[in-house]
Motif scaffolding. Structure first.
Motif, PDB file in Angstrom:
ATOM      1  N   TYR A 159      -3.100  -4.044   0.717  1.00  0.00           N
ATOM      2  CA  TYR A 159      -3.510  -4.640  -0.877  1.00  0.00           C
ATOM      3  C   TYR A 159      -2.120  -4.744  -1.282  1.00  0.00           C
ATOM      4  O   TYR A 159      -1.246  -4.105  -1.181  1.00  0.00           O
ATOM      5  CB  TYR A 159      -4.585  -3.810  -1.127  1.00  0.00           C
ATOM      6  CG  TYR A 159      -5.895  -3.561  -0.557  1.00  0.00           C
ATOM      7  CD1 TYR A 159      -6.731  -4.725  -0.779  1.00  0.00           C
ATOM      8  CD2 TYR A 159      -6.319  -2.272  -0.166  1.00  0.00           C
ATOM      9  CE1 TYR A 159      -7.771  -4.650  -0.045  1.00  0.00           C
ATOM     10  CE2 TYR A 159      -7.491  -2.248   0.269  1.00  0.00           C
ATOM     11  CZ  TYR A 159      -8.294  -3.272   0.313  1.00  0.00           C
ATOM     12  OH  TYR A 159      -9.658  -3.110   1.058  1.00  0.00           O
ATOM     13  N   GLN A 209      -3.774  -8.107  10.819  1.00  0.00           N
ATOM     14  CA  GLN A 209      -5.205  -8.083  10.779  1.00  0.00           C
ATOM     15  C   GLN A 209      -5.754  -7.026  11.739  1.00  0.00           C
ATOM     16  O   GLN A 209      -5.550  -6.919  13.096  1.00  0.00           O
ATOM     17  CB  GLN A 209      -5.514  -9.569  11.425  1.00  0.00           C
ATOM     18  CG  GLN A 209      -5.166 -10.708  10.463  1.00  0.00           C
ATOM     19  CD  GLN A 209      -5.398 -11.928  11.109  1.00  0.00           C
ATOM     20  OE1 GLN A 209      -6.377 -12.639  10.535  1.00  0.00           O
ATOM     21  NE2 GLN A 209      -4.469 -12.500  11.623  1.00  0.00           N
ATOM     22  N   ARG A 242      -5.295  -3.188   5.429  1.00  0.00           N
ATOM     23  CA  ARG A 242      -5.527  -4.055   4.341  1.00  0.00           C
ATOM     24  C   ARG A 242      -4.332  -4.672   3.667  1.00  0.00           C
ATOM     25  O   ARG A 242      -4.438  -5.816   3.159  1.00  0.00           O
ATOM     26  CB  ARG A 242      -6.397  -3.450   3.364  1.00  0.00           C
ATOM     27  CG  ARG A 242      -7.845  -2.858   3.910  1.00  0.00           C
ATOM     28  CD  ARG A 242      -8.729  -3.816   4.200  1.00  0.00           C
ATOM     29  NE  ARG A 242     -10.207  -3.230   4.571  1.00  0.00           N
ATOM     30  CZ  ARG A 242     -10.942  -4.127   4.863  1.00  0.00           C
ATOM     31  NH1 ARG A 242     -10.962  -5.390   4.977  1.00  0.00           N
ATOM     32  NH2 ARG A 242     -11.892  -3.485   5.146  1.00  0.00           N
ATOM     33  N   GLU A 247       0.697  -1.379   0.149  1.00  0.00           N
ATOM     34  CA  GLU A 247      -0.033  -0.101   0.016  1.00  0.00           C
ATOM     35  C   GLU A 247       0.798   1.187   0.069  1.00  0.00           C
ATOM     36  O   GLU A 247       0.390   2.159  -0.655  1.00  0.00           O
ATOM     37  CB  GLU A 247      -0.827  -0.065   1.145  1.00  0.00           C
ATOM     38  CG  GLU A 247      -1.757  -1.267   1.389  1.00  0.00           C
ATOM     39  CD  GLU A 247      -2.600  -1.416   2.552  1.00  0.00           C
ATOM     40  OE1 GLU A 247      -3.867  -1.422   2.549  1.00  0.00           O
ATOM     41  OE2 GLU A 247      -1.977  -1.110   3.609  1.00  0.00           O
ATOM     42  N   GLU A 300      -9.461   4.169   0.460  1.00  0.00           N
ATOM     43  CA  GLU A 300      -8.705   3.636   1.465  1.00  0.00           C
ATOM     44  C   GLU A 300      -7.077   4.088   1.250  1.00  0.00           C
ATOM     45  O   GLU A 300      -6.407   4.243   2.295  1.00  0.00           O
ATOM     46  CB  GLU A 300      -8.603   2.055   1.268  1.00  0.00           C
ATOM     47  CG  GLU A 300     -10.004   1.573   1.855  1.00  0.00           C
ATOM     48  CD  GLU A 300     -10.193   0.143   2.256  1.00  0.00           C
ATOM     49  OE1 GLU A 300      -9.323  -0.465   2.955  1.00  0.00           O
ATOM     50  OE2 GLU A 300     -11.172  -0.428   1.795  1.00  0.00           O
ATOM     51  N   ASP A 321      -7.029  -8.280   0.379  1.00  0.00           N
ATOM     52  CA  ASP A 321      -6.442  -7.993   1.563  1.00  0.00           C
ATOM     53  C   ASP A 321      -5.562  -9.330   1.806  1.00  0.00           C
ATOM     54  O   ASP A 321      -5.501 -10.325   1.644  1.00  0.00           O
ATOM     55  CB  ASP A 321      -7.722  -8.420   2.598  1.00  0.00           C
ATOM     56  CG  ASP A 321      -7.320  -7.955   4.076  1.00  0.00           C
ATOM     57  OD1 ASP A 321      -6.033  -8.515   4.656  1.00  0.00           O
ATOM     58  OD2 ASP A 321      -7.956  -7.501   4.830  1.00  0.00           O
ATOM     59  N   SER A 327      -3.411  -8.827   4.997  1.00  0.00           N
ATOM     60  CA  SER A 327      -3.102  -8.129   6.101  1.00  0.00           C
ATOM     61  C   SER A 327      -2.418  -9.193   7.281  1.00  0.00           C
ATOM     62  O   SER A 327      -1.598  -9.045   8.067  1.00  0.00           O
ATOM     63  CB  SER A 327      -4.242  -7.599   6.863  1.00  0.00           C
ATOM     64  OG  SER A 327      -5.168  -8.686   7.125  1.00  0.00           O
TER      65      SER A 327
END
Length: 318
Positions: free
Chosen positions: A215, A209, A213, A92, A289, A113, A115
């Protein structure tokens, strides 16, 4: 040259031009294109490289694939912005800084996700058992990496601010050595470095978690996308195939790819199981996000000026 020779030459050139206009000339040889792909020892691109199918699928388009390995995201995106590579994947945070550096920077797709694939680690025998216990301690992280933002959120979870710890900006290889020789107290990092450190006895205070996220974004240059959408469409098709394969057969995939990508099979399998797969186009919601991350870095004065993430979202159309 005589006037007759000049007239004959002129007629010959005119005939060739006319033949070319109507397709009667000898077929032109398509110019080979080069597709330069940056990758890390994590995520779907290294798995695609190991599988070797992208080269086969792009060859009929006259495209040669060139792979370039990077230890982590920010240097890779510097190479992307400099025009040294055409396509890359990171978590990210690196895209936030890359967009600031180039108006042509582009998000073109993402994986969901992941995470669970990053963590805040300490040595297995460390007396630190909680995030709050890091107050005043030194934490290693790769500056501008996805684990940089994760560190901010992990500290918040423990009731600490970013200024409550001493941050050591280190690349993964240096950070691992620093944790092992105890010159830092903790390390914020992602897979497969996370999985490798666990195998060596490190302990996680928390993973991502509920905090981030994480990504995985696929990134390019707007000018490249405009001219080479066909290359990206084939690449996405092959990424989806390899992602489906590793989801269905993670153990087989890890065993097959381990010697190719240079990661031991048990570590690669663990990293695969924590990775989110399922390639999708970047939506407004995902951009929003990302915007939160950009705004957080701005507040911490790690970003010198605001950016609008939505400006960098590019759809790869048929």
């Amino acid at each position: 040259m005589t006037s007759f020779t000049r007239r004959a030459a002129g007629k010959t050139l005119a005939a060739l031009a006319l033949a070319g206009a109507f397709g009667a000339a000898a077929p032109a040889v398509a110019q080979e294109r080069e597709f330069r792909v940056g990758y890390q020892k994590s995520g779907a691109l290294i798995l695609l490289k190991g599988k070797g199918t992208l080269e086969e699928k792009l060859k009929p388009l006259g495209v040669r694939v060139k792979w370039a390995e990077f230890q982590f995201g920010p240097p890779m995106l510097e190479a992307l912005n400099a025009g040294a590579i055409d396509f890359a994947t990171t978590g990210e945070s690196p895209p936030i800084f890359a967009q600031l550096a180039s108006p042509n920077f582009a998000y073109v797709a993402y994986d969901p996700d992941s995470s669970k694939s990053e963590a805040l680690l300490v040595q297995g025998d460390s007396p630190i058992t909680t995030i709050a216990g890091l107050k005043g301690k030194t934490v290693a992280v790769a500056k501008g990496s996805n684990s940089h933002y994760f560190l901010v959120k992990a500290l918040e979870k423990g009731g600490l601010s970013y200024s409550d710890v001493k941050v050591a900006y280190l690349a993964p290889a240096d950070a691992r050595a620093a944790l092992q020789n105890r010159s830092v107290d903790a390390w914020s990092v992602w897979d497969p470095y996370y999985a490798a450190a666990e195998a060596a006895g490190a302990r996680a205070l928390t993973d991502g978690q509920g905090l981030v996220r994480n990504y995985q974004f696929f990134l390019s240059d707007k000018r490249f996308v405009e001219k080479n959408a066909d290359i990206l469409r084939v690449t996405f098709e092959e990424l989806k195939k390899v992602e489906d394969w590793v989801l269905k057969e993670p153990k087989t995939a890890a065993a097959e790819l381990a010697p190719i990508v240079g990661i031991p099979a048990p570590i690669l399998e663990k990293a695969i199981l924590r990775q989110g797969f399922g390639l999708k186009p970047v939506t407004k919601e995902i951009a929003a996000e990302q915007q939160k991350i950009a705004d957080t870095f701005l507040e911490l004065k790690l970003l010198p000026k605001p950016i609008n993430v939505a400006d960098a979202i590019v759809e790869v159309t048929p």
